[in-house]
Structure formats: structure tokens, C-alpha cells
Scaffold this motif. Sequence first.
Motif, PDB file in Angstrom:
ATOM      1  N   TYR A 183     -55.406  39.135  61.361  1.00 43.97           N
ATOM      2  CA  TYR A 183     -55.820  38.723  62.716  1.00 43.97           C
ATOM      3  C   TYR A 183     -56.907  37.662  62.674  1.00 43.97           C
ATOM      4  N   ARG A 184     -57.650  37.600  61.552  1.00 45.41           N
ATOM      5  CA  ARG A 184     -58.708  36.581  61.487  1.00 45.41           C
ATOM      6  C   ARG A 184     -58.131  35.169  61.487  1.00 45.41           C
ATOM      7  N   SER A 195     -55.411  34.273  63.186  1.00 39.76           N
ATOM      8  CA  SER A 195     -55.102  33.990  64.591  1.00 39.76           C
ATOM      9  C   SER A 195     -56.360  33.633  65.362  1.00 39.76           C
ATOM     10  N   LEU A 196     -57.443  34.375  65.073  1.00 40.03           N
ATOM     11  CA  LEU A 196     -58.687  34.107  65.800  1.00 40.03           C
ATOM     12  C   LEU A 196     -59.247  32.740  65.425  1.00 40.03           C
ATOM     13  N   GLU A 206     -57.371  30.234  67.256  1.00 42.24           N
ATOM     14  CA  GLU A 206     -57.792  30.247  68.655  1.00 42.24           C
ATOM     15  C   GLU A 206     -59.113  29.485  68.821  1.00 42.24           C
ATOM     16  N   ARG A 207     -60.045  29.656  67.873  1.00 42.91           N
ATOM     17  CA  ARG A 207     -61.331  28.958  67.989  1.00 42.91           C
ATOM     18  C   ARG A 207     -61.161  27.452  67.827  1.00 42.91           C
ATOM     19  N   PHE A 215     -58.497  25.828  68.783  1.00 41.01           N
ATOM     20  CA  PHE A 215     -58.012  25.432  70.099  1.00 41.01           C
ATOM     21  C   PHE A 215     -59.169  25.280  71.083  1.00 41.01           C
ATOM     22  N   LEU A 216     -60.090  26.260  71.064  1.00 39.14           N
ATOM     23  CA  LEU A 216     -61.200  26.225  72.015  1.00 39.14           C
ATOM     24  C   LEU A 216     -62.100  25.019  71.766  1.00 39.14           C
ATOM     25  N   LEU A 248     -60.369  22.144  73.208  1.00 37.02           N
ATOM     26  CA  LEU A 248     -60.397  22.208  74.670  1.00 37.02           C
ATOM     27  C   LEU A 248     -61.760  21.746  75.192  1.00 37.02           C
ATOM     28  N   ARG A 249     -62.841  22.139  74.497  1.00 36.16           N
ATOM     29  CA  ARG A 249     -64.171  21.696  74.928  1.00 36.16           C
ATOM     30  C   ARG A 249     -64.323  20.194  74.749  1.00 36.16           C
ATOM     31  N   VAL A 299     -53.342  22.829  73.258  1.00 34.72           N
ATOM     32  CA  VAL A 299     -52.540  24.047  73.386  1.00 34.72           C
ATOM     33  C   VAL A 299     -51.226  23.905  72.620  1.00 34.72           C
ATOM     34  N   TRP A 354     -52.071  24.419  68.996  1.00 39.15           N
ATOM     35  CA  TRP A 354     -52.352  25.838  68.759  1.00 39.15           C
ATOM     36  C   TRP A 354     -51.047  26.627  68.598  1.00 39.15           C
ATOM     37  N   GLU A 395     -49.832  28.438  65.214  1.00 35.28           N
ATOM     38  CA  GLU A 395     -49.609  29.887  65.221  1.00 35.28           C
ATOM     39  C   GLU A 395     -48.233  30.209  64.628  1.00 35.28           C
ATOM     40  N   ALA A 425     -65.418  37.766  63.112  1.00 33.22           N
ATOM     41  CA  ALA A 425     -64.441  36.782  63.595  1.00 33.22           C
ATOM     42  C   ALA A 425     -64.239  36.966  65.096  1.00 33.22           C
ATOM     43  N   THR A 448     -65.229  34.330  68.094  1.00 32.43           N
ATOM     44  CA  THR A 448     -64.231  33.895  69.070  1.00 32.43           C
ATOM     45  C   THR A 448     -64.713  34.152  70.490  1.00 32.43           C
ATOM     46  N   ALA A 458     -67.142  31.531  71.382  1.00 30.87           N
ATOM     47  CA  ALA A 458     -66.456  30.255  71.621  1.00 30.87           C
ATOM     48  C   ALA A 458     -65.837  30.246  73.015  1.00 30.87           C
ATOM     49  N   THR A 467     -66.626  27.755  76.183  1.00 31.59           N
ATOM     50  CA  THR A 467     -65.541  27.031  76.844  1.00 31.59           C
ATOM     51  C   THR A 467     -65.535  27.301  78.342  1.00 31.59           C
ATOM     52  N   ALA A 503     -68.130  25.301  79.905  1.00 32.83           N
ATOM     53  CA  ALA A 503     -67.725  23.890  80.045  1.00 32.83           C
ATOM     54  C   ALA A 503     -66.765  23.726  81.218  1.00 32.83           C
ATOM     55  N   PRO A 511     -54.457  44.660  62.737  1.00 29.51           N
ATOM     56  CA  PRO A 511     -53.510  43.592  63.048  1.00 29.51           C
ATOM     57  C   PRO A 511     -53.018  43.700  64.489  1.00 29.51           C
ATOM     58  N   SER A 523     -55.464  40.838  68.322  1.00 33.32           N
ATOM     59  CA  SER A 523     -55.786  39.562  68.948  1.00 33.32           C
ATOM     60  C   SER A 523     -54.648  39.068  69.832  1.00 33.32           C
ATOM     61  N   ARG A 558     -52.458  36.420  75.646  1.00 35.65           N
ATOM     62  CA  ARG A 558     -52.267  35.085  75.092  1.00 35.65           C
ATOM     63  C   ARG A 558     -52.078  34.029  76.176  1.00 35.65           C
ATOM     64  N   LEU A 594     -54.742  31.166  76.980  1.00 38.23           N
ATOM     65  CA  LEU A 594     -54.945  29.880  76.304  1.00 38.23           C
ATOM     66  C   LEU A 594     -54.228  28.744  77.003  1.00 38.23           C
ATOM     67  N   ALA A 617     -55.954  25.524  79.188  1.00 37.73           N
ATOM     68  CA  ALA A 617     -55.650  24.122  78.869  1.00 37.73           C
ATOM     69  C   ALA A 617     -55.041  23.418  80.078  1.00 37.73           C
TER      70      ALA A 617
END
Lengths: 132, 115
Positions: free
Chosen positions: A25-26, A28-29, A32-33, A35-36, A39-40, A84, A87, A91, B18, B22, B25, B29, B32, B82, B85, B89, B92, B96
Motif C-alpha cells: 500500500y505504500r 499506492s500512497l 497518490e502523493r 499526484f497531489l 495537482l498543487r 490524474v 496517476w 497505478e 506513509a 499522504t 499532502a 492540496t 491550495a 494491503p 488505501s 479513489r 483524486l 483534479a
Amino acid sequence: MIVFEAIRRWFDPHELREIGETPDYRFSLANERTFLAWLRTGLALVGGGLAVAQFLPPLPVRHLREVLAIALLLLGGAVAIRAVDHWARAERAIRLGRELPASRFPALLALLVGLGAVLLVVAVLVQAVRQS
Amino acid sequence: MTGRAADREGPVRDPGLARERTRLAWRRTVLAVSVVAVLATRLALTRGTAGTVLAALTGLGWLAVLVATFPRYAGSAPRSGPGASGAHRLALPLAALVSAGFAVLGVLLVLAPMR
């Protein structure tokens, strides 16, 4: 249509939850970060465009302020959409154990921002020479 | 033995770092998004009746991001394992698309005549 196919993939839970293997999962995270952060970056460009439109006094070159604002806004919007899309593709690549998608976009963005800055420097210099 | 703890223990210990990164983050965002929403609203309110409608749209977009991404930026206890996360979804693409929507709205406002 390639475009609609791409947009469908952003939202398709099958694409992002069931295809391939579930990664650590790390990963995926981290994706995601990334992507963020993109996005910023896009939001900073959009915010810059909105600020130029309302806080900058009209520039000596006709409509330069409007052109600058619209350029920043369009660039920011493109960065957000691309964030996006990238991302979703990253993924998918992680789940399938493939290489991450390569991209020319960061280089293109850097060139465009640099070029815009150079053009503005030239505009300022020309203005200064005219007034002196 | 001088190896780092991570090398010795096999599976790396992750006390939710992690997840915490996130979450932070997401907070940056959403902040922002809020700043951009305020700027767009301010610009829209100088553009007459049509501008007021666009200002309302901006508010709706901001609210949608705030609600849809709440599970991601709010401080719920970190889960591990697992698949943890995978939930929410949709947040996201929504974030955007709303950001890109602000950009389109800004272009419309710049092109709209000043009142």
C-alpha cells in the motif's frame, strides 16, 4: 475514442482495484502523493493566472495581462488533468509490475514556464528602454 | 552487525508514516484548492450577474472537493494492511477535475466584459 477511454480509466474501480496484483500500500500512497504534488503545481498556476487577472494593473502592451492570465490558467488546467491521467497509468503499471510510464510532460512544462519568463523579461526591458 | 534496522528485520516496520505523509499532502492540496476558490470567487463577483452564477459554481466545486476528500485529509486513525488505501479513489479524479474547472472558469471570467 482514446480520450473517453482514458477518462473512464480514472474512475473505473476495476482498473485500479482488481487488475494485476495489489501492491504494497505504500507504493499506492506514494503514487497518490506524487499526484497531489502535481495537482498543487497546477493549482499554483491557476491561482497565479487568477491573481494576474485581478491584481496586476493593465500592462503597457495591449492585452498582455489577459494573455498572461489565460496562458497561466490553461497551463494549470492541463497540469491538473495530466496529473490524474498519469496517476491512473502509474497505478496500473504498479499493479501489473510493469515499468512506470515515461513522460515528456515535466520537461515540456519547464520549457514553457522558462520561455514565458524570458518573454516577460524581454517585455520589461523593452519597456524600460522606451521610457528612458 | 552494523546494518540498519530496516535491513535486519525483513519486512520494513511502518508505523503509519506513509499514511501520515499522504494525509498531510491532502491537507496542503485542499488548502491550495481553497485559496484558488477564493481568488476565483473574488474575480467572479466583479463580473455582474453571470459572474455571480460562476461564483456560485466555484463554491459548489470547492464544497464537492471538501466533502469527497474528507476521509483523506481528516485525522482518522491510520489503518494498515494491503488495500486500505483503495477506498474513496473517486476523490483524486474529482479534485483534479474541479481544479481544471477553476481554470476554465478563470478563462471565461478573463474574457467576460468588466462591469
